[in-house]
Design an enzyme around this catalytic site. Sequence first.
Site, mmCIF file in Angstrom:
data_model
loop_
_atom_site.group_PDB
_atom_site.id
_atom_site.type_symbol
_atom_site.label_atom_id
_atom_site.label_comp_id
_atom_site.label_asym_id
_atom_site.label_seq_id
_atom_site.Cartn_x
_atom_site.Cartn_y
_atom_site.Cartn_z
ATOM 1 N N GLN A 163 -1.143 -12.881 -17.057
ATOM 2 C CA GLN A 163 -1.077 -13.567 -18.349
ATOM 3 C C GLN A 163 -0.412 -14.929 -18.195
ATOM 4 O O GLN A 163 0.569 -15.073 -17.460
ATOM 5 C CB GLN A 163 -0.287 -12.741 -19.364
ATOM 6 C CG GLN A 163 -0.256 -13.359 -20.761
ATOM 7 C CD GLN A 163 0.505 -12.499 -21.753
ATOM 8 O OE1 GLN A 163 1.719 -12.393 -21.686
ATOM 9 N NE2 GLN A 163 -0.219 -11.872 -22.666
ATOM 10 N N SER A 176 0.942 -16.244 -26.239
ATOM 11 C CA SER A 176 -0.055 -15.948 -25.206
ATOM 12 C C SER A 176 -1.176 -16.981 -25.253
ATOM 13 O O SER A 176 -1.688 -17.311 -26.325
ATOM 14 C CB SER A 176 -0.646 -14.550 -25.424
ATOM 15 O OG SER A 176 0.355 -13.564 -25.388
ATOM 16 N N ASP A 216 0.057 -6.631 -23.575
ATOM 17 C CA ASP A 216 0.578 -7.922 -24.031
ATOM 18 C C ASP A 216 2.063 -7.842 -24.371
ATOM 19 O O ASP A 216 2.732 -8.867 -24.490
ATOM 20 C CB ASP A 216 -0.227 -8.386 -25.250
ATOM 21 C CG ASP A 216 0.168 -9.773 -25.728
ATOM 22 O OD1 ASP A 216 0.151 -10.708 -24.909
ATOM 23 O OD2 ASP A 216 0.495 -9.923 -26.923
#
Length: 222
Positions: A213, A163, A139
């Site tokens: 993502q 996110s 991430d």
Amino acid sequence: AYFLRPGDPTAPILYDVDRIRDGKSFSTRRVVAIQHGQAIFNLQASFHAPEEGLSHQVPMPDVPEAESLPDFKTRMAPHKHLLGEWYDRPRPIDIRYVDGDPMSRSRTPTVQQKVWLRADGTLPDDPTLHACIVTYASDMTLLDTTVLPHGLNWTDSGLQMASLDHAMWFHRPFRADEWLLYDQMTPTTSGARGLATGSIYTHDGQLAITVVQEGLIRRERS
């Protein structure tokens, strides 16, 4: 995985695990993380027993060795005043930017970046632990790629980034305490959402993980 609400690091998390299926080769789980009586995170996971099969991959990019690049604190020292106390936080993940200073480089639009990363320390020989740590590390820096084509970086005032969802496919064995190259690219940003993809390679060039993502990208209106 979907990030539904902000998490509270001071409160316990209840994980509700639904055993969807256990087959001979594949098992499936659905997980909901709950805090303060509300779902904050939703995950769908598929597990596959190892087996032999066809194999190919995209080659790893040719980049400088991680040890030849400055660590995060050294690289970001000229921008310490922008990062505040975040600059001095302990960093369990050692990140080395391949393409230069991420703050200054953001002024030269690009759709990709590369970083080396690894856990800061030696880990036990537990593949699940290594997968968990790299999942956490995956991430880091990926969503930043979505604003690079616009000459922006995550410290710019008026820029909100978070996110929204995160997907990973594990292809080959790896260790989180050995250098991994994270090759990142953003195909598009639109409608206040940015999309980024990442390929994580072992030091010897094996494609270990693919990551995708989507994140919220908002700018304050002037």
